[in-house]
Write a protein that holds these residues in place. Structure first.
Motif, short mmCIF file in Angstrom:
data_model
loop_
_atom_site.label_atom_id
_atom_site.label_comp_id
_atom_site.label_asym_id
_atom_site.label_seq_id
_atom_site.Cartn_x
_atom_site.Cartn_y
_atom_site.Cartn_z
N CYS A 1 -8.21 -4.15 2.02
CA CYS A 1 -7.91 -3.42 3.18
C CYS A 1 -8.71 -3.81 4.51
CB CYS A 1 -8.29 -1.84 3.05
SG CYS A 1 -7.19 -1.04 1.92
N LEU B 1 -9.25 2.96 7.23
CA LEU B 1 -8.00 2.86 6.44
C LEU B 1 -8.60 2.77 4.75
CD1 LEU B 1 -4.78 2.46 5.87
CD2 LEU B 1 -5.17 -0.07 5.74
N PHE C 1 0.89 -1.16 -0.09
CA PHE C 1 -0.09 -0.09 -0.11
C PHE C 1 0.99 1.27 -0.05
CE2 PHE C 1 -2.91 -2.94 1.91
CZ PHE C 1 -4.13 -2.93 0.98
N ASP C 2 1.96 1.30 0.77
CA ASP C 2 2.60 2.60 0.91
C ASP C 2 3.39 2.68 -0.27
OD1 ASP C 2 2.04 3.31 3.24
OD2 ASP C 2 3.85 2.21 4.29
N GLU D 1 0.99 4.26 -2.96
CA GLU D 1 0.57 5.59 -2.57
C GLU D 1 1.80 6.43 -3.14
OE1 GLU D 1 -2.13 6.78 0.89
OE2 GLU D 1 -0.51 5.45 1.84
N LYS E 1 -1.57 1.43 8.94
CA LYS E 1 -0.48 1.07 7.75
C LYS E 1 0.80 0.71 8.16
CE LYS E 1 -0.48 4.78 4.91
NZ LYS E 1 -0.43 6.27 4.39
N LYS E 2 1.29 1.02 9.24
CA LYS E 2 2.36 0.48 10.05
C LYS E 2 2.27 -1.00 10.29
CE LYS E 2 4.12 4.65 12.11
NZ LYS E 2 4.66 5.41 13.36
N LEU F 1 -7.87 5.34 2.00
CA LEU F 1 -6.89 5.09 0.88
C LEU F 1 -7.75 4.70 -0.25
CD1 LEU F 1 -4.31 2.61 2.37
CD2 LEU F 1 -4.14 4.93 1.86
N THR G 1 -2.62 5.90 10.76
CA THR G 1 -1.02 5.66 10.62
C THR G 1 -0.73 4.14 11.35
OG1 THR G 1 -0.94 7.94 10.67
CG2 THR G 1 0.98 6.51 11.37
#
Length: 393
Positions: free
Chosen positions: A95, A108, A12-13, A16, A140-141, A112, A137
């Motif tokens: 997700c 999320l 995902f990161d 983005e 996502k982490k 997203l 956050t």
């Protein structure tokens, strides 16, 4: 763009970042060469290409440093391009991974996949924006730390994710139906996207009563879209809307879906909400609505979903059955619930009940409380007008 890129990136990161880099590339290329005939396709292709470039560099790094990292992995297979709505639904299911907490899954995905702002997501969850930003956050982490891949779940995995997916679509529609902030009452792009996702879900899982219920709820609610504001864009209450302008085909389809869902004997919160919406849509007028039945349906809904917002909505129906004083007592009790501390509909409803009881000074104070909390311009204008009507002349 994000969904199509995530299928390539598996991360995902990275998806983005690649999408953001595609926008940067467009600023230069389009200024030099002009906007392409299909800008969306250009951006998506550029984002996917940048993601692949990063993956290739990582592959080279793994080959150079075999003692420091895991063994080589094959370059991901890039499937043929498919329609964005299919990709978006796949990304919604992805997700909504059970390794994440339910609220994190939903938040999320809204951020997203659906493009809902963090502030508006926070409003939907009745929490401060910094709290919601921290949740997103952390989610996502966790995806990165746990190496949760971008993978479309198997058919046997869908039931475990379905409730979260339904929640995403419902909140997406709710955010579009009445925008938490901004100048317009409705964000048609979000409402239409939610309706499309609901139809796709119904095609994918036609035997799930809650999928039918959600689609019915959205259809029945959206049937009133054109009548919710006047020609100048001013908000109109349900009782003031021109029912002849409601979308009768959508109401008929929604009502059929409600009946289908209830016939299964496995109704949940979406089918019950759809039944409430159906009673409103089929009523010849606001006073002629079957309010006692709506109160009973709210009681059934609370058994599935004991939310303070549901209790507040139930109080409005109670006011039509047992009077404004009885409803006001329920609203005053709900005012002690800290989850509703920033919810502007609570003081707005309280103000209207006080107004109906002839307690104009208290109603004015409640309208001011609601105005302090509202961020949507159309709702603010409406509340300002209501406040002016109860002020002494």
């Amino acid at each position: 763009m994000l969904a199509a890129t995530a299928r390539v990136a598996g991360d995902f990161d990275l998806a983005e970042e690649s999408v953001q880099e595609a926008y940067v590339a467009a600023l230069g290329a389009w200024a030099r060469d002009g906007v392409p005939e299909r800008p969306g396709a250009w951006l998506t292709a550029t984002a996917r290409r940048k993601a692949l470039d990063v993956l290739r560099r990582r592959q080279v790094l793994r080959a150079k440093l075999p003692l420091l990292v895991e063994p080589d992995q094959a370059e991901p297979d890039v499937p043929d391009e498919v329609a964005v709505p299919d990709d978006r639904l796949r990304l919604v299911f992805t997700c909504c991974h059970p390794a994440l907490a339910r609220e994190a899954q939903v938040a999320l995905t809204l951020r997203l996949v659906c493009g809902v702002s963090t502030a508006d997501i926070a409003s939907a969850f009745l929490v401060p924006e910094p709290t919601m930003a921290a949740r997103i956050t952390r989610a996502k982490k966790k995806i990165a730390a746990a190496r949760i891949p971008y993978r479309v779940p198997e058919a046997v995995e869908l039931p475990d994710r379905l409730d979260a997916v339904l929640t995403v679509v419902h909140l997406l529609y709710t955010t579009g139906h009445t925008a938490p902030s901004g100048g317009d009452l409705v964000r048609a792009d979000l409402a239409d996207r939610a309706l499309h996702l609901a139809r796709m879900l119904a095609a994918l899982l036609p035997d799930e009563p809650e999928v039918r219920g959600l689609l019915a709820l959205l259809l029945l609610t959206d049937a009133r879209r054109a009548t919710r504001t006047d020609a100048e864009g001013r908000l109109l209450r349900l009782e003031d809307q021109d029912r002849s302008g409601w979308h009768r085909d959508a109401i008929a389809e929604g009502h059929r879906l409600v009946l289908d869902a209830f016939r299964t004997g496995r109704t949940g919160r979406y089918a019950i909400q759809a039944a409430i919406a159906s009673l409103h849509a089929l009523a010849p007028s606001y006073p002629a609505t079957d309010w006692p039945q709506i109160v009973r349906l709210y009681d059934a809904l609370l058994a599935h979903w004991p939310s303070p917002v549901v209790r507040l909505n139930r109080a409005v129906a109670v006011s039509m059955v047992d009077g404004a004083a009885t409803a006001l007592a329920e609203v005053d009790t709900l005012a002690q619930d800290p989850r509703l501390a920033g919810y502007h509909y609570l003081p707005a409803i309280r103000a209207d009940l006080l107004r109906r009881l002839g307690r104009d000074a208290e109603a004015a104070e409640a309208y001011r409380d609601a105005l302090d909390l509202v961020d949507n311009d159309a709702e603010r204008d409406f509340l300002t007008t209501r406040l002016d009507e109860v002020l002494p002349r």
